[in-house]
Design an enzyme around this catalytic site. Structure first.
Site, PDB file in Angstrom:
ATOM      1  CG  ASP A  77      -3.953  -4.243   4.362  1.00  0.00           C
ATOM      2  OD1 ASP A  77      -3.707  -3.822   5.519  1.00  0.00           O
ATOM      3  OD2 ASP A  77      -3.888  -3.523   3.360  1.00  0.00           O
ATOM      4  CG  ASN A 123       2.266  -1.724  -1.926  1.00  0.00           C
ATOM      5  OD1 ASN A 123       2.859  -0.739  -2.348  1.00  0.00           O
ATOM      6  ND2 ASN A 123       1.152  -1.637  -1.200  1.00  0.00           N
ATOM      7  CE1 TYR A 183      10.397   4.049   3.874  1.00  0.00           C
ATOM      8  CE2 TYR A 183      11.540   5.531   2.361  1.00  0.00           C
ATOM      9  CZ  TYR A 183      10.477   4.683   2.646  1.00  0.00           C
ATOM     10  OH  TYR A 183       9.508   4.470   1.691  1.00  0.00           O
ATOM     11  CE  LYS A 190      10.589   1.482   1.055  1.00  0.00           C
ATOM     12  NZ  LYS A 190       9.586   0.503   0.566  1.00  0.00           N
TER      13      LYS A 190
END
Length: 252
Positions: free
Chosen positions: A34, A87, A153, A157
């Site tokens: 992260d 993720n 988007y 995806k």
């Protein structure tokens, strides 16, 4: 189960954080990638009461060199990688595609497509050495069906959905499975403030799920944990909606 080592990208908030907690409860060694350094200590502290060991590595997934450094860190610290939840990601505000900027295209492709690909290349190399691997990607209902204003988007995806299926077939005989989760509308830290500041929008987002309530991060996390387990080894190349029925159809 022998001690497993799992990676969660974007593991300091939202669905990622929920997954880190669930994995820690199950006794996994968990590595978080992260960039929200200020949140790392609090997440690690939350996990101390559980059986797992959680460590944090700053990793900007837009930078291939930092991705490599992150996997070098895993190799040095644990000597293996068994499971990975790719993720991390974000979207842009809904808009007609003709109004999308090149910067937005680069950002979305970078975090939602290229970063997944680069992480998976490293993950697969390490998992092949173990003779065991479980990869779960985060796609979306937008990776199964599209909607007005969401072309960029949705395209990204859909790419993750296709990537998941293709890689699953590449490694199907090597005890490595690759699947993806398509979450519904989940009540994360980004959404919770709207409960007080913009209650109408909050209620609208809740009703976007057929159950007319938000999902919780653990709703996604528990499916990810199952897909990491040996008992899931005949589930491969699938896109699993966890959305109370969003992509099942329309309600009257």
């Amino acid at each position: 189960m022998e001690k497993r080592v799992a990676l969660v990208t974007g593991g300091l908030s939202g669905i990622g954080k929920g997954t880190v907690l669930e994995l820690s409860k199950k006794g996994y060694d968990v590595v978080i990638f992260d960039i929200q350094d200020e949140k790392a200590d609090a997440v690690i502290e939350l996990c101390k009461e559980f059986k797992g060991n959680v460590v944090y590595k700053h990793c900007d997934l837009f930078k291939s060199n930092e991705i490599k450094e992150g996997f070098d860190f895993i190799q040095e610290k644990f000597g293996r990688l068994d499971c990975a939840f790719n993720n991390a990601g974000f979207g842009i505000l809904s808009k007609p595609f003709g109004e999308v900027t090149e910067k937005e295209i680069d950002m979305e492709l970078g975090i939602l497509v290229k970063a997944h690909m680069m992480c998976m290349i490293h993950e697969l190399r390490m998992m092949k050495e173990n003779g065991y691997g479980r990869i779960v990607n985060t796609t979306s209902g937008a990776g199964l069906v599209s909607s007005q204003g969401m072309a960029l988007y949705s395209a990204c995806k859909h790419a993750i959905s296709g990537l998941t299926k293709g890689v699953a077939l590449d490694y199907a005989t090597q005890n490595i499975t690759v699947n993806a989760i398509a979450p519904g509308t989940i009540e994360t830290e980004l959404i919770l403030p709207y409960k007080e500041t913009k209650p109408d929008e909050y209620a609208m987002w809740a009703k976007a799920n057929p159950s007319e309530r938000f999902g919780q991060p653990y709703d996604i996390a528990r499916v990810v944990v199952f897909l990491f387990e040996e008992d899931s080894d005949f589930i491969n190349g699938t896109i699993i909606p966890v959305d109370s029925g969003c992509v099942a159809g329309t309600r009257q």
